[in-house]
Design a protein around this motif. Sequence first.
Motif, PDB file in Angstrom:
ATOM      1  N   UNK A 150      13.565 -17.110 -13.188  1.00  0.00           N
ATOM      2  CA  UNK A 150      13.236 -18.523 -13.329  1.00  0.00           C
ATOM      3  C   UNK A 150      13.893 -19.153 -14.553  1.00  0.00           C
ATOM      4  N   UNK A 151      14.075 -18.367 -15.617  1.00  0.00           N
ATOM      5  CA  UNK A 151      14.813 -18.891 -16.766  1.00  0.00           C
ATOM      6  C   UNK A 151      16.247 -19.236 -16.361  1.00  0.00           C
ATOM      7  N   UNK A 152      16.853 -18.368 -15.561  1.00  0.00           N
ATOM      8  CA  UNK A 152      18.224 -18.617 -15.122  1.00  0.00           C
ATOM      9  C   UNK A 152      18.302 -19.712 -14.061  1.00  0.00           C
ATOM     10  N   UNK A 153      17.243 -19.855 -13.266  1.00  0.00           N
ATOM     11  CA  UNK A 153      17.213 -20.975 -12.326  1.00  0.00           C
ATOM     12  C   UNK A 153      17.198 -22.292 -13.100  1.00  0.00           C
ATOM     13  N   UNK A 154      16.462 -22.304 -14.220  1.00  0.00           N
ATOM     14  CA  UNK A 154      16.470 -23.475 -15.084  1.00  0.00           C
ATOM     15  C   UNK A 154      17.847 -23.742 -15.655  1.00  0.00           C
ATOM     16  N   UNK A 155      18.519 -22.668 -16.065  1.00  0.00           N
ATOM     17  CA  UNK A 155      19.897 -22.818 -16.533  1.00  0.00           C
ATOM     18  C   UNK A 155      20.768 -23.384 -15.417  1.00  0.00           C
ATOM     19  N   UNK A 156      20.484 -22.949 -14.191  1.00  0.00           N
ATOM     20  CA  UNK A 156      21.216 -23.474 -13.037  1.00  0.00           C
ATOM     21  C   UNK A 156      21.015 -24.969 -12.862  1.00  0.00           C
ATOM     22  N   UNK A 157      19.785 -25.464 -13.084  1.00  0.00           N
ATOM     23  CA  UNK A 157      19.537 -26.907 -13.010  1.00  0.00           C
ATOM     24  C   UNK A 157      20.450 -27.659 -13.985  1.00  0.00           C
ATOM     25  N   UNK A 158      20.517 -27.143 -15.211  1.00  0.00           N
ATOM     26  CA  UNK A 158      21.345 -27.801 -16.219  1.00  0.00           C
ATOM     27  C   UNK A 158      22.820 -27.703 -15.837  1.00  0.00           C
ATOM     28  N   UNK A 159      23.239 -26.517 -15.400  1.00  0.00           N
ATOM     29  CA  UNK A 159      24.641 -26.317 -15.008  1.00  0.00           C
ATOM     30  C   UNK A 159      25.007 -27.243 -13.855  1.00  0.00           C
ATOM     31  N   UNK A 160      24.092 -27.400 -12.899  1.00  0.00           N
ATOM     32  CA  UNK A 160      24.347 -28.292 -11.776  1.00  0.00           C
ATOM     33  C   UNK A 160      24.566 -29.733 -12.218  1.00  0.00           C
ATOM     34  N   UNK A 161      23.673 -30.230 -13.084  1.00  0.00           N
ATOM     35  CA  UNK A 161      23.830 -31.593 -13.588  1.00  0.00           C
ATOM     36  C   UNK A 161      25.100 -31.751 -14.413  1.00  0.00           C
ATOM     37  N   UNK A 162      25.416 -30.723 -15.215  1.00  0.00           N
ATOM     38  CA  UNK A 162      26.603 -30.773 -16.065  1.00  0.00           C
ATOM     39  C   UNK A 162      27.882 -30.730 -15.237  1.00  0.00           C
ATOM     40  N   UNK A 244      12.417 -44.071 -15.785  1.00  0.00           N
ATOM     41  CA  UNK A 244      12.781 -43.925 -17.197  1.00  0.00           C
ATOM     42  C   UNK A 244      14.277 -44.072 -17.442  1.00  0.00           C
ATOM     43  N   UNK A 245      15.054 -44.278 -16.359  1.00  0.00           N
ATOM     44  CA  UNK A 245      16.506 -44.470 -16.458  1.00  0.00           C
ATOM     45  C   UNK A 245      17.229 -43.296 -17.123  1.00  0.00           C
ATOM     46  N   UNK A 246      16.769 -42.078 -16.864  1.00  0.00           N
ATOM     47  CA  UNK A 246      17.461 -40.904 -17.387  1.00  0.00           C
ATOM     48  C   UNK A 246      18.725 -40.671 -16.569  1.00  0.00           C
ATOM     49  N   UNK A 247      19.816 -40.248 -17.225  1.00  0.00           N
ATOM     50  CA  UNK A 247      21.034 -39.960 -16.478  1.00  0.00           C
ATOM     51  C   UNK A 247      20.991 -38.519 -15.927  1.00  0.00           C
ATOM     52  N   UNK A 248      22.050 -38.142 -15.176  1.00  0.00           N
ATOM     53  CA  UNK A 248      22.071 -36.832 -14.525  1.00  0.00           C
ATOM     54  C   UNK A 248      21.895 -35.683 -15.510  1.00  0.00           C
ATOM     55  N   UNK A 249      22.606 -35.765 -16.634  1.00  0.00           N
ATOM     56  CA  UNK A 249      22.556 -34.675 -17.611  1.00  0.00           C
ATOM     57  C   UNK A 249      21.167 -34.556 -18.221  1.00  0.00           C
ATOM     58  N   UNK A 250      20.511 -35.697 -18.491  1.00  0.00           N
ATOM     59  CA  UNK A 250      19.164 -35.677 -19.070  1.00  0.00           C
ATOM     60  C   UNK A 250      18.153 -35.100 -18.078  1.00  0.00           C
ATOM     61  N   UNK A 251      18.243 -35.525 -16.819  1.00  0.00           N
ATOM     62  CA  UNK A 251      17.316 -35.009 -15.803  1.00  0.00           C
ATOM     63  C   UNK A 251      17.528 -33.506 -15.625  1.00  0.00           C
ATOM     64  N   UNK A 252      18.789 -33.111 -15.414  1.00  0.00           N
ATOM     65  CA  UNK A 252      19.088 -31.694 -15.242  1.00  0.00           C
ATOM     66  C   UNK A 252      18.720 -30.881 -16.464  1.00  0.00           C
ATOM     67  N   UNK A 253      18.993 -31.429 -17.650  1.00  0.00           N
ATOM     68  CA  UNK A 253      18.696 -30.724 -18.889  1.00  0.00           C
ATOM     69  C   UNK A 253      17.207 -30.524 -19.111  1.00  0.00           C
ATOM     70  N   UNK A 254      16.423 -31.579 -18.854  1.00  0.00           N
ATOM     71  CA  UNK A 254      14.978 -31.469 -19.048  1.00  0.00           C
ATOM     72  C   UNK A 254      14.357 -30.473 -18.074  1.00  0.00           C
ATOM     73  N   UNK A 255      14.729 -30.577 -16.799  1.00  0.00           N
ATOM     74  CA  UNK A 255      14.193 -29.635 -15.820  1.00  0.00           C
ATOM     75  C   UNK A 255      14.663 -28.209 -16.114  1.00  0.00           C
ATOM     76  N   UNK A 256      15.878 -28.095 -16.670  1.00  0.00           N
ATOM     77  CA  UNK A 256      16.381 -26.772 -17.057  1.00  0.00           C
ATOM     78  C   UNK A 256      15.526 -26.179 -18.171  1.00  0.00           C
ATOM     79  N   UNK A 257      15.231 -26.985 -19.187  1.00  0.00           N
ATOM     80  CA  UNK A 257      14.399 -26.515 -20.306  1.00  0.00           C
ATOM     81  C   UNK A 257      13.030 -26.089 -19.792  1.00  0.00           C
ATOM     82  N   UNK A 258      12.482 -26.889 -18.853  1.00  0.00           N
ATOM     83  CA  UNK A 258      11.167 -26.565 -18.305  1.00  0.00           C
ATOM     84  C   UNK A 258      11.188 -25.221 -17.580  1.00  0.00           C
TER      85      UNK A 258
END
Length: 404
Positions: A150-162, A244-258
Amino acid sequence: MISALSKDVRQYMLVTFNYWNFTITDGALRMLVVLHFHELGYGALQIASLFLFYEFFGVVTNLVGGWLGAKLGLNRTMNIGLAMQVVALLMLAVPSSYLSVLWVMLAQAISGIAKDLNKMSAKSAIKTLVPNEQQGALYKWIAILTGSKNALKGAGFFIGGLLLALIGFKGAVIAMAIILASVLVLSLCSLEKDLGKAKSKIKFKEIFSKSASINILSAARMFLFGARDVWFVVALPIYLSQVFNWDHTMVGGFLAIWVIAYGFVQGFAPKITGKASGVVPDGRAAMRWVALLCVVTMLVAVGVQFNWQAELTIVVGLLAFGAVFAVNSSLHSYLIVSYAKGDGVSLDVGFYYMANAMGRLIGTILSGLVYQMYGFAMCLWVSVAFLLITTIISVRLPVQSHSA
């Protein structure tokens, strides 16, 4: 140095390596699809429909995949899963004019089959590598595998947005397909033949569990994961973007951290639930932890319903939800492997993850439907209702103590 390790440890490391790489692509692909198609103007319910086949075929795969794993061996089901994910990624690399809803749903169906073949194989393999009398060690290794996944799935969320921001949708899926194809080649060359293959003849009708404890745990798992996905999968990313008008990187990054934090908590679940005292948890512990999760979710729902510092409530509430949910998930993951039969373990694990996939399917559909019709707060109240049901079901889980 690796060659000096025992055969079982090397096999565990390879299974985990395969699972890790697959998980990163799975998380990245989910985020890519949600953000890319939201950007193209798709509504919440339309985006949820893109995952309909993904979740539906996950249900079918876990039910049949457990039988296949016991009959063919877990090495084969794991490698088939890796190969199918490569195919799914390449299907999405076609020109954008070919990316119809039906085509994306078909690719997601293949990805869903691949994901659950891979997960069922990885979780079942541990049972074959850890002696049955070492329940404490089994709990620890399951927690590490699940938490790291699940930690790596979170990293995947961030990688996907990035990746979406840097090289676009097509470039992202091609890059992931190349990496996963390399992992498949390594797995084909190194994973032990007949890993997890049942010694006795397995009949197809045995895909349905006859164990009361596994049936009860599977029902609890279905509602637990439905409670998470009804607000997390579709509703939350769109809500963060729209409100909240978050961009792709912010959404992906936050969900990744979670999800990364959630994974770390899962890895430490044995310590949190008291393994250090010499006793591993049972059904009573699972019931208590899901009751706590229900209270946490209710508090978040009240905060959003009355618009009390909505952004702060969601951020803090999501972190609290993730921490408690992580312990719940880790407890369930240990209990299913503990309850499962040693010979043909993938049958019981497959049935259980079929219920898990059914919960995700229900949660995903409701996430788009409820959000579109009633808003984000109602998604949270549906989650509370599901968790109440999970708590009631969990009362019937076996209460028995094992030595750590």
